[in-house]
Design a protein around this motif. Sequence first.
Motif, PDB file in Angstrom:
ATOM      1  N   TRP A  72       0.827  -1.202   0.000  1.00 58.46           N
ATOM      2  CA  TRP A  72       0.000   0.000   0.000  1.00 58.46           C
ATOM      3  C   TRP A  72       0.866   1.258   0.000  1.00 58.46           C
ATOM      4  N   THR A  73       2.059   1.182   0.603  1.00 57.91           N
ATOM      5  CA  THR A  73       2.981   2.326   0.520  1.00 57.91           C
ATOM      6  C   THR A  73       3.389   2.571  -0.924  1.00 57.91           C
TER       7      THR A  73
ATOM      8  N   ILE B  95       0.471   4.114  -2.892  1.00 61.31           N
ATOM      9  CA  ILE B  95       0.307   5.545  -2.600  1.00 61.31           C
ATOM     10  C   ILE B  95       1.399   6.354  -3.280  1.00 61.31           C
TER      11      ILE B  95
ATOM     12  N   PHE C 145       0.654   6.625  -7.039  1.00 59.87           N
ATOM     13  CA  PHE C 145      -0.422   7.590  -7.268  1.00 59.87           C
ATOM     14  C   PHE C 145       0.087   9.020  -7.129  1.00 59.87           C
ATOM     15  N   PHE C 146       0.898   9.274  -6.111  1.00 52.12           N
ATOM     16  CA  PHE C 146       1.431  10.622  -5.902  1.00 52.12           C
ATOM     17  C   PHE C 146       2.388  11.013  -7.018  1.00 52.12           C
TER      18      PHE C 146
ATOM     19  N   ILE D 167       5.689   9.860   3.156  1.00 46.27           N
ATOM     20  CA  ILE D 167       4.984   8.586   2.961  1.00 46.27           C
ATOM     21  C   ILE D 167       5.857   7.418   3.425  1.00 46.27           C
TER      22      ILE D 167
ATOM     23  N   GLN E 227       5.433   4.685   6.715  1.00 48.19           N
ATOM     24  CA  GLN E 227       5.609   3.229   6.701  1.00 48.19           C
ATOM     25  C   GLN E 227       6.560   2.787   7.805  1.00 48.19           C
TER      26      GLN E 227
END
Length: 651
Positions: free
Chosen positions: A335-336, A339, A342-343, A394, A398
Amino acid sequence: MQCLRAEHLVSTERTPRQRRWRPQIYRKCTDKAWLFLFFLFWAGLVFIMGYSVTAGATGRLLFGYDSFGNVCGKKNSPVEGAPLSGQDMTLKKHVFFMNSCNLEVKDVRFSSPILCVSSCPEEQLNTLEEVQLFANTSGSFLCVYSLNSFNYTQNPNADSLCPRLPVPPSKSFPLFNRCIPQTPECYSLFASVLINDVDALHRILSGIMSGRDTILGLCILAFALSLAMMITFRFITTLLVHIFIALIVLGLLFVCGVLWWLYYDYTNDLSTELDTERENMKCLLGFAVVSTVITAVLLVLIFVLRKRIKLTVELLRVTNKAISNSPFLLFQPLWTFAILIFFWVTWMAVLLSLGTAGAAQVIEGGQVEYKPLSGIRYMWWYHLIGLIWTSEFILACQQMTIAGAVVTCYFNRNKNDPPDRPILSSLSILFCYHQGTVVKGSFLITVVRIPRAVLMYIYNTLKEKQHGAWSSCVSRCCYCCFRCLDKCLCHFNQNAYTTTAINATDFCTSAKDALKLLSKNSSHFTSVNCFGDFVIFLGKVLVVCFTVFGGLMAFNYNRVLQVWAIPLLLVAFFAYLVAHSFLSMFETVLDALFLCFAVDLETNDGSSEKPYFMDQEFLSFIKRINNLNNARAQRDKNSLTNEEGTELRPL
């Protein structure tokens, strides 16, 4: 929000008192001012995002545009003062240069007109009659839009409104859908002007666009290799470590050999005329030298540390046991990574929009050119800082989440009854109390990364302008110093995050406490912990080696019209980043475990009144490390005594 409170008591075991190590007892908000600063910074990023959407035109960069302000393949709006603007180019997706055999660039724009056409002429057109016939049969009009195809042979100004004869055969190439001439003499002139005279951003993007399928395949390969390495470390054995190190050695030697072979092949290629090919050759030489140095250093380290393999396997087994208490930690990098992707995609879209934000100005002949708006360069720098700071934030989230889950499982008295949902508990604590601490730690990394980027830009500028070797050497040395500082800060931040998860103190206090505690207990585990981190680093190197090798083989087949050295470097960076995202989880768990162990030693003595939190397997592992360290110290002491002439006592 919970942060509106001044403090929060997690347990009624004791009340807050003078600061000391109190695992999982007391919880409060930390570094709230830094969290507010981060919100303000992101308000600026949102403003830039909105401005880029309203003022930018990414289609001009990706699809190309003609001399009259029309984007090819799109329906356009008219520009005041340009009668040939605002046309529907939905069916005209290709960019055609009317004088492709004699291109010239004046004031960062082409001197000859550029048109949008529905198809490129695949055969040579020698007369205006053939140009007219091609327009009538294919529907692709190669003369200026104001001239009707019926007048190609009758208009007295047709020579200036139509392409220069003969029109060479051309083919659409994935370089912003441009019609590339296929005759050798026109091809070399066209490519040299088109590639060498456009700015660096267009050249890099052209290489990325032309090799996008290869880049996507290499990214998928890096993702698969990273998953395989994570599974390997999860079920590690001594045999697997030996096979793994053998693959590392072979991969490093193989990549070095391929790089030197390709450089030799380029130097003996007499057709290397374009600047892109010469740049690829220079980059190959740089890659070969750097990879050779890295290979030599890693081989020496592997040879020196080969005797610690068995102990490292035991260390990784202890780490895997900690992960088994919360197995969903293995999915934490996924999931990190999602993200981050996406960023980064959003950031790149905003960057492209900023790069095309310009005001349309009508020049002579009704043509249109775009002038960059004022203040765009400052927005670029602000946008770059946002990329580094947010990415580090981000990744720090994590690290904090994993450290919090490890701390929750470690400081649990009943090992047979592990805590429920430690990852969700760690996430809730992070977002309710410690976001400011993560923001502050990621900002420190950003402060170091920005001078590195500036120094690298200065170094490249000095090298291009052929300044003295002294100035280039100084900038390069400063860059290396900042890189070393960056590595130290990353380890420093990780320990600070773990201490915050344990003690709920702010960033500076946590970093100071962790440094004092680890320096006090460094004799217990420093060497084996460093070698464990080194083995995990070798896993990242293995992923990069195989990905770069695949990229070398793929990009080497398409040398011309493609700056593939930059895409290869991006692929290598992406491969290392993906491998780091997956394998850094083991590093984080390992560092958090040893810091928890140091806190355990600091607060407990192993008696019935104050028993250790660690389980027996971890305790026996620590005892074996201590016995090895004591035996090594005794051997060194006996060796020193023997050198001084004192007789050794028999064991």
